[in-house]
Design an enzyme around this catalytic site. Structure first.
Site, PDB file in Angstrom:
ATOM      1  CB  SER A   1     -21.003  15.840 -30.063  1.00  0.00           C
ATOM      2  OG  SER A   1     -19.631  15.552 -29.815  1.00  0.00           O
ATOM      3  NE  ARG A   2     -24.133  23.105 -29.287  1.00  0.00           N
ATOM      4  CZ  ARG A   2     -23.118  23.473 -28.470  1.00  0.00           C
ATOM      5  NH1 ARG A   2     -22.604  22.590 -27.621  1.00  0.00           N
ATOM      6  NH2 ARG A   2     -22.636  24.697 -28.514  1.00  0.00           N
ATOM      7  CG  LEU A   3     -25.022  13.846 -30.393  1.00  0.00           C
ATOM      8  CD1 LEU A   3     -24.204  12.578 -30.533  1.00  0.00           C
ATOM      9  CD2 LEU A   3     -26.096  13.906 -31.486  1.00  0.00           C
TER      10      LEU A   3
END
Length: 215
Positions: free
Chosen positions: A192-194
């Site tokens: 999730s692009r974290l």
């Protein structure tokens, strides 16, 4: 206008994580760990890295070069000192290196200053190269405008003939650079692009500060 087909391209990174409690105390130690992982993963040209420099007017430029060594002194690569990047480095020694190992979902960004490697090291590496590469380093006026491909091939033929009975000697305009890091960021892709981003920065006392950056 947004290209929806391109905009839809994405990969969700899920291979690994990177925590402050797990990293080495120095960026060199952490780079060595990740380098060994990359070697085990049999990544093609794992030593390929982007070298970013800037023009005297401050315009950034970048290209791929090959890492040839790394230790406490810094990260080493070789090139023509009279090439575009060589001329830019002579004016502004501040550079950035970037490794992207997509197979491991990792990036390493190194910011620092560059200096020329000792002549003995440049000689040692030059002499270890294949004969064609040694001749090519002499034949190519790197980054300069040339009339056509034939010009380059004629240069190679002429220099090959010159050295048919002798070993080519490293030209003064070709050699190594060492990038001494001042900041090194290790980026591990996460879902999730974290992403995990751990930054090492050198303090005025010469110690390394370790901090987490938001993705």
């Amino acid at each position: 206008m947004l290209n929806q087909q391109i905009a839809a391209l994405r990969t969700d990174y899920m291979q690994a994580s990177l925590n402050e409690s797990d990293v080495a105390t120095t960026p060199l130690g952490q780079f060595d760990r990740w380098w060994k992982d990359a070697e085990k993963s049999e990544i093609d040209e794992l030593n390929a890295m982007t070298l970013a420099t800037s023009t005297p007017a401050g315009h950034p430029t970048a290209r791929i070069v090959l890492l040839k060594s790394f230790d406490e002194e810094g990260f080493m690569f070789f090139t023509n000192y009279e090439s575009r990047k060589g001329l830019e480095l002579a004016v502004n020694p501040n550079v950035c290196l970037l490794f992207f190992w997509k197979e491991l979902e990792r990036q390493v960004r190194i910011e620092g200053t560059v200096s020329k490697a000792p002549a003995a090291i440049s000689n040692e590496y030059y002499d270890s190269r294949p004969i064609g590469s040694r001749i090519g380093a002499i034949a190519s006026p790197q980054s300069k405008v040339i009339p056509n491909r034939e010009f380059l091939e004629e240069q190679v033929t002429r220099i090959t003939e010159t050295y048919k009975d002798n070993t080519p000697v490293r030209p003064d305009y070709w050699g190594g650079y060492i990038v001494k890091p001042q900041a090194v960021e290790f980026w591990q892709g996460r879902s999730s692009r974290l992403h995990d981003r751990i930054l090492y920065t050198i303090t005025p006392e010469g110690n390394w500060r370790i901090e987490r950056l938001a993705p």
